[in-house]
Design a protein around this motif. Structure first.
Motif, PDB file in Angstrom:
ATOM      1  N   GLY A  87      43.463  17.258  66.156  1.00 56.75           N
ATOM      2  CA  GLY A  87      43.576  18.268  67.206  1.00 56.75           C
ATOM      3  C   GLY A  87      42.184  18.735  67.598  1.00 56.75           C
ATOM      4  O   GLY A  87      41.338  18.969  66.754  1.00 56.75           O
ATOM      5  N   ARG A  88      41.913  18.855  68.890  1.00 53.84           N
ATOM      6  CA  ARG A  88      40.586  19.277  69.330  1.00 53.84           C
ATOM      7  C   ARG A  88      40.563  20.781  69.513  1.00 53.84           C
ATOM      8  O   ARG A  88      41.455  21.372  70.099  1.00 53.84           O
ATOM      9  N   MET A  89      39.490  21.387  69.008  1.00 53.99           N
ATOM     10  CA  MET A  89      39.320  22.828  69.156  1.00 53.99           C
ATOM     11  C   MET A  89      38.676  23.119  70.502  1.00 53.99           C
ATOM     12  O   MET A  89      37.750  22.432  70.909  1.00 53.99           O
ATOM     13  N   GLU A  90      39.132  24.188  71.152  1.00 51.16           N
ATOM     14  CA  GLU A  90      38.430  24.692  72.326  1.00 51.16           C
ATOM     15  C   GLU A  90      37.423  25.737  71.840  1.00 51.16           C
ATOM     16  O   GLU A  90      37.672  26.416  70.837  1.00 51.16           O
ATOM     17  N   LEU A  91      36.319  25.883  72.562  1.00 53.67           N
ATOM     18  CA  LEU A  91      35.335  26.910  72.189  1.00 53.67           C
ATOM     19  C   LEU A  91      36.005  28.280  72.221  1.00 53.67           C
ATOM     20  O   LEU A  91      36.805  28.569  73.119  1.00 53.67           O
ATOM     21  N   GLY A  92      35.698  29.097  71.210  1.00 54.55           N
ATOM     22  CA  GLY A  92      36.269  30.436  71.139  1.00 54.55           C
ATOM     23  C   GLY A  92      37.579  30.506  70.370  1.00 54.55           C
ATOM     24  O   GLY A  92      38.070  31.592  70.080  1.00 54.55           O
ATOM     25  N   MET A  93      38.136  29.311  70.032  1.00 53.24           N
ATOM     26  CA  MET A  93      39.395  29.306  69.255  1.00 53.24           C
ATOM     27  C   MET A  93      39.117  29.579  67.784  1.00 53.24           C
ATOM     28  O   MET A  93      38.102  29.110  67.257  1.00 53.24           O
ATOM     29  N   PRO A  94      40.025  30.296  67.094  1.00 49.61           N
ATOM     30  CA  PRO A  94      39.859  30.432  65.646  1.00 49.61           C
ATOM     31  C   PRO A  94      40.004  29.065  64.976  1.00 49.61           C
ATOM     32  O   PRO A  94      40.854  28.267  65.372  1.00 49.61           O
ATOM     33  N   MET A  95      39.164  28.808  63.994  1.00 54.47           N
ATOM     34  CA  MET A  95      39.170  27.500  63.328  1.00 54.47           C
ATOM     35  C   MET A  95      40.501  27.260  62.604  1.00 54.47           C
ATOM     36  O   MET A  95      41.069  28.159  61.994  1.00 54.47           O
TER      37      MET A  95
END
Ligand SMILES: NC(=O)c1ccc[n+]([C@@H]2O[C@H](COP(=O)([O-])OP(=O)(O)OC[C@H]3O[C@@H](n4cnc5c(N)ncnc54)[C@H](OP(=O)(O)O)[C@@H]3O)[C@@H](O)[C@H]2O)c1
Length: 345
Positions: free
Chosen positions: A60-68
């Protein structure tokens, strides 16, 4: 509460500055939800795939600003779900935050939070020997490696969460375990865990050390690393050796589409000449059977569960970065972010 969000996509090995600590309101348990207080966070290497700008795998790719994202052990502090009660301790994938509310009936493909039995072992082991790393070690050694008594098994990243359990499973099966790790202290820790021989890949005479550690070669190579370590191991494998391909951490930071040099020709030659059987695997395929066997071996005193614990959610970014840039920890590296309120843990 505090949480760690992605501030920048990782370039090369992740750096603490790629993450940011945020203070946000405590979530509440809604209809059908439970509120979890995080006790331990696991800084797993495979999370590296999620913080790439361009995703090359199914991660799954994280978007900037998303909680890890990522696995945790947590305590239930409020419940609107019949299967969970306050003070229960669970393994969940609620990520790098101090609290999280989730609906067990709407969980992802990994299923609802797994309830833990604190009487079986410390609950932190649900992120190590009695969790994903243990299942992975079992899958690599028992199911893919098919290790038999008398065989020599060489393991890279042997002082890590997977490798430290894998080597001990080799011993349970009656094999000879050879561990590769970085530095004399980690190698000494492996001998203490019961490995028969070790080689320090950071030493200038690594190849000679490895040859001495397995003078007749190896029947199985559990590869967690790839790169130079693997290119040193391959010539020493026996004909027809099995190579469970578990991970390739040496490449996680350089990008899987790096410019080269292209070492595939040499790799292909060794596979063909030696008749190597290479099989990759991903996911905790060993499932319950793996965990039950490991729990039994732990109870019988045949498997130890080394873990290293650092304190506080602020320590998570640096702990994650250190997995790729080198650290002194042996076994599963965990961050303790909260103390349990109830007696469950
Ligand atoms: N296939 C699966 O389903 C699955 C599941 C879990 C994990 N994995 C993979 O299995 C491997 C081990 O995971 P783990 O949970 O045991 O990790 P871990 O506990 O974090 O240990 C990782 C260790 O790898 C070593 N390392 C890092 N960079 C390296 C490099 N460039 N060259 C050589 N060694 C390096 C370091 O040990 P030293 O100090 O000794 O260098 C580090 O402590 C990883 O590749 C991970 O992605 C695969």
């Amino acid at each position: 509460m505090k949480r760690v969000v992605l501030a920048a996509y990782a370039r090369g090995n992740p750096k603490p500055g790629d993450f940011r600590i945020e203070q946000v309101a405590l979530p509440e348990a809604g209809e059908g939800e439970i509120l979890l207080k995080t006790l331990y966070i696991a800084v797993d290497p495979l999370l590296r795939f999620s913080v790439d700008e361009t995703v090359l795998t199914g991660a799954g790719r994280m978007e900037l600003g998303m909680p890890m994202v990522g696995p945790v052990v947590a305590e239930v502090v409020a419940s609107n779900h019949p299967a969970y009660a306050p003070a229960d301790v669970v393994e969940a994938r609620t990520g790098w935050q101090e609290y999280a509310a989730l609906a067990p009936d709407r969980s992802d493909y990994r299923g609802p939070p797994r309830k833990l039995d604190p009487a079986l072992a410390p609950v932190s082991t649900a992120l190590g020997a009695l969790g994903g790393p243990g299942q992975t070690a079992y899958e690599g050694i028992v199911n893919v490696g098919r290790v038999k008594a008398g065989e020599t098994v060489v393991i890279s990243a042997a002082a890590g969460a997977v490798g430290s359990i894998a080597g001990q499973i080799v011993k349970v099966l009656g094999g000879r375990a050879v561990g590769i790790a970085g530095g004399a202290a980690k190698c000494a820790a492996l001998l203490d865990l019961g490995f028969d021989a070790v080689a320090d890949y950071k030493a200038p005479d690594f190849a000679a050390q490895l040859q001495t550690a397995m003078p007749e070669g190896a029947d199985v190579y559990l590869d967690n690393v790839g790169g130079d370590v693997t290119m040193t191991v391959l010539p020493l494998l026996k004909r027809g050796a099995r190579m469970p391909m578990c991970g390739f951490i040496a490449y996680y930071g350089v990008g899987m589409e790096g410019p080269g040099p292209d070492r595939l020709p040499g790799f292909y030659r060794l596979i063909m000449n030696k008749g190597l059987e290479i099989r990759g695997f991903a996911g905790m395929l060993a499932g319950r059977k793996g965990l039950e066997d490991i729990a039994g071996w732990m109870k019988a005193g045949r498997i130890r569960f080394p873990e290293s614990i650092v304190e506080g959610i602020e320590a998570v970014p640096a702990a994650f970065s250190s997995v790729f840039s080198g650290h002194d920890h042996v076994g599963k590296l965990l961050v303790r972010v909260g103390a349990p309120a109830g007696p469950g843990a």
